[in-house]
Motif scaffolding. Structure first.
Motif, PDB file in Angstrom:
ATOM      1  N   ASN A   9       0.658  -1.337  -0.067  1.00 28.67           N
ATOM      2  CA  ASN A   9      -0.016  -0.054   0.058  1.00 28.67           C
ATOM      3  C   ASN A   9       0.838   1.196  -0.062  1.00 28.67           C
ATOM      4  O   ASN A   9       0.145   2.364  -0.060  1.00 28.67           O
ATOM      5  N   TYR A  10       2.078   1.135   0.314  1.00 28.32           N
ATOM      6  CA  TYR A  10       2.857   2.453   0.676  1.00 28.32           C
ATOM      7  C   TYR A  10       4.055   2.547  -0.552  1.00 28.32           C
ATOM      8  O   TYR A  10       4.572   1.654  -0.953  1.00 28.32           O
ATOM      9  N   ILE A  11       4.395   3.827  -0.608  1.00 27.41           N
ATOM     10  CA  ILE A  11       5.456   4.426  -1.606  1.00 27.41           C
ATOM     11  C   ILE A  11       6.340   5.096  -0.621  1.00 27.41           C
ATOM     12  O   ILE A  11       6.109   6.005   0.178  1.00 27.41           O
ATOM     13  N   LEU A  12       7.756   4.439  -0.445  1.00 28.69           N
ATOM     14  CA  LEU A  12       8.725   5.047   0.350  1.00 28.69           C
ATOM     15  C   LEU A  12       9.688   5.965  -0.539  1.00 28.69           C
ATOM     16  O   LEU A  12      10.053   5.761  -1.614  1.00 28.69           O
ATOM     17  N   ALA A  13       9.516   7.233  -0.067  1.00 32.66           N
ATOM     18  CA  ALA A  13      10.368   8.110  -0.952  1.00 32.66           C
ATOM     19  C   ALA A  13      11.792   9.041  -0.173  1.00 32.66           C
ATOM     20  O   ALA A  13      11.466   9.156   1.165  1.00 32.66           O
ATOM     21  N   HIS A  14      12.759   8.986  -0.788  1.00 35.81           N
ATOM     22  CA  HIS A  14      14.103   9.650  -0.214  1.00 35.81           C
ATOM     23  C   HIS A  14      14.360  10.966  -0.892  1.00 35.81           C
ATOM     24  O   HIS A  14      14.309  10.745  -2.199  1.00 35.81           O
ATOM     25  N   ASP A  15      14.780  11.925  -0.161  1.00 38.30           N
ATOM     26  CA  ASP A  15      15.389  13.150  -1.002  1.00 38.30           C
ATOM     27  C   ASP A  15      16.511  13.429  -0.137  1.00 38.30           C
ATOM     28  O   ASP A  15      16.813  13.985   1.194  1.00 38.30           O
ATOM     29  N   ASN A  33      19.065  13.717   4.733  1.00 40.63           N
ATOM     30  CA  ASN A  33      17.849  12.854   4.118  1.00 40.63           C
ATOM     31  C   ASN A  33      16.707  12.782   4.645  1.00 40.63           C
ATOM     32  O   ASN A  33      16.585  12.678   5.881  1.00 40.63           O
ATOM     33  N   LYS A  34      15.757  13.405   3.834  1.00 39.37           N
ATOM     34  CA  LYS A  34      14.392  13.248   4.250  1.00 39.37           C
ATOM     35  C   LYS A  34      13.543  11.847   3.595  1.00 39.37           C
ATOM     36  O   LYS A  34      13.621  11.998   2.429  1.00 39.37           O
ATOM     37  N   ALA A  35      13.213  11.102   4.506  1.00 38.88           N
ATOM     38  CA  ALA A  35      12.364  10.206   4.407  1.00 38.88           C
ATOM     39  C   ALA A  35      10.922  10.359   4.393  1.00 38.88           C
ATOM     40  O   ALA A  35      10.327  10.758   5.313  1.00 38.88           O
ATOM     41  N   THR A  36      10.071   9.967   3.446  1.00 38.25           N
ATOM     42  CA  THR A  36       8.847  10.197   3.547  1.00 38.25           C
ATOM     43  C   THR A  36       7.815   8.932   2.875  1.00 38.25           C
ATOM     44  O   THR A  36       8.403   8.245   2.250  1.00 38.25           O
ATOM     45  N   LEU A  37       6.739   8.810   3.519  1.00 34.83           N
ATOM     46  CA  LEU A  37       5.910   7.685   3.383  1.00 34.83           C
ATOM     47  C   LEU A  37       4.470   8.125   2.803  1.00 34.83           C
ATOM     48  O   LEU A  37       3.827   8.994   3.437  1.00 34.83           O
ATOM     49  N   PHE A  38       4.152   7.598   1.784  1.00 32.34           N
ATOM     50  CA  PHE A  38       2.729   8.036   1.111  1.00 32.34           C
ATOM     51  C   PHE A  38       1.984   6.565   1.025  1.00 32.34           C
ATOM     52  O   PHE A  38       2.519   5.787   0.621  1.00 32.34           O
ATOM     53  N   VAL A  39       0.749   6.793   0.889  1.00 30.00           N
ATOM     54  CA  VAL A  39      -0.218   5.641   0.538  1.00 30.00           C
ATOM     55  C   VAL A  39      -0.221   5.851  -1.058  1.00 30.00           C
ATOM     56  O   VAL A  39       0.211   6.734  -1.683  1.00 30.00           O
ATOM     57  N   ARG A  40      -0.573   4.788  -1.527  1.00 26.11           N
ATOM     58  CA  ARG A  40      -0.782   4.857  -3.217  1.00 26.11           C
ATOM     59  C   ARG A  40      -1.179   5.934  -3.826  1.00 26.11           C
ATOM     60  O   ARG A  40      -0.825   6.259  -5.099  1.00 26.11           O
ATOM     61  N   LEU A  41      -2.178   6.394  -3.365  1.00 29.68           N
ATOM     62  CA  LEU A  41      -2.984   7.441  -3.841  1.00 29.68           C
ATOM     63  C   LEU A  41      -2.296   8.924  -3.530  1.00 29.68           C
ATOM     64  O   LEU A  41      -2.923  10.009  -4.118  1.00 29.68           O
ATOM     65  N   GLY A  42      -1.502   8.834  -2.837  1.00 28.83           N
ATOM     66  CA  GLY A  42      -0.509  10.060  -2.714  1.00 28.83           C
ATOM     67  C   GLY A  42      -0.690  10.970  -1.397  1.00 28.83           C
ATOM     68  O   GLY A  42      -0.078  11.641  -1.200  1.00 28.83           O
ATOM     69  N   SER A  43      -1.421  10.195  -0.409  1.00 29.90           N
ATOM     70  CA  SER A  43      -1.432  11.063   0.796  1.00 29.90           C
ATOM     71  C   SER A  43      -0.259  10.744   1.631  1.00 29.90           C
ATOM     72  O   SER A  43       0.141   9.718   1.760  1.00 29.90           O
TER      73      SER A  43
END
Length: 230
Positions: free
Chosen positions: A3-9, A15-25
């Motif tokens: 269900n989740y997208i793990l993003a790293h910047d 480094n900022k790690a963020t977690l989103f649900v598939r629809l973008g929230s």
């Protein structure tokens, strides 16, 4: 279910790690800082191992804080600082500190290159002015001052590409990051043979250019646990 997208910047300060649900929230975020070294005037370097530790630590913290299991992650995506020079070997391990975007030591290499190819032509090909800020001049500085590192380097990449290679074993970048190297032909969508030739650069040391929406590869089993995604 994944269900989740793990993003790293991979930014300049951390480094900022963020977690989103598939629809973008947005579900949550975590930040892990690292240092910049200023050994001499005009120099700015970071240790790619610090980037790796930041990715691992922020991933673990983010998943723990939001009680998300690794088997719920659909994909991992990256963005990061550009215009740097990260020399890595065939195992995606750094051969020295990264010369980051803020570094200005390669002014002489910029001047040398401008004598071999007109600045106007570089701008027409890449959409960027010829500059010591960009990766090409920094690669040439390494070739001039640390030839052993230059010869040993399997690829020269940017921050996010170094981490992606370590995770997947695939040495790739995307057109946006490629454009920050003073080497990318915007019209043809590939490395510029004209600039590579003028710079007397080994083209095999450049990563493959892939579209940012492509799946580059799978996380390697032997690094998945260390990276916190096993």
């Amino acid at each position: 279910m994944k269900n989740y997208i793990l993003a790293h910047d991979l930014g300049t300060t951390g480094n900022k790690a963020t977690l989103f649900v598939r629809l973008g929230s947005l579900v949550g975020s975590a930040f892990f800082a690292y240092d910049t070294e200023y050994a001499h005037a005009g120099w700015a370097e970071q240790n790619p191992e610090d980037w790796w530790q930041a990715v691992c630590a922020s991933t673990a913290a983010l998943l723990r804080q939001n009680t998300v299991c690794t088997d719920e992650i659909a994909c991992i995506v990256f963005s990061g600082q550009m215009m740097g020079c990260v020399a890595i070997d065939e195992h995606a391990r750094p051969l020295r500190n990264a010369i980051i975007w803020a570094d200005q030591r390669s002014v002489e290499q910029e001047r040398w290159l401008s004598e071999r190819i007109p600045r106007e032509e570089v701008y027409c090909i890449t959409g960027h002015r010829l500059s010591a800020s960009y990766s090409l001049s920094k690669i040439l500085w390494l070739r001039d001052h640390q030839p052993d590192i230059y010869r040993a380097a399997f690829k020269f990449v940017h921050a996010k590409d170094a981490i992606v290679a370590r995770l997947t074993g695939v040495f790739a970048t995307d057109p946006s990051d490629a454009s920050g190297m003073n080497l990318f032909d915007l019209e043809r969508g590939q490395w510029s043979g004209r600039i590579v030739e003028a710079a007397q650069l080994d083209p095999h040391k450049l990563p493959e250019v892939r579209q940012s929406i492509e799946v580059v590869g799978q996380v390697l089993p032997h690094v998945a646990e260390e990276a916190g995604v096993a």
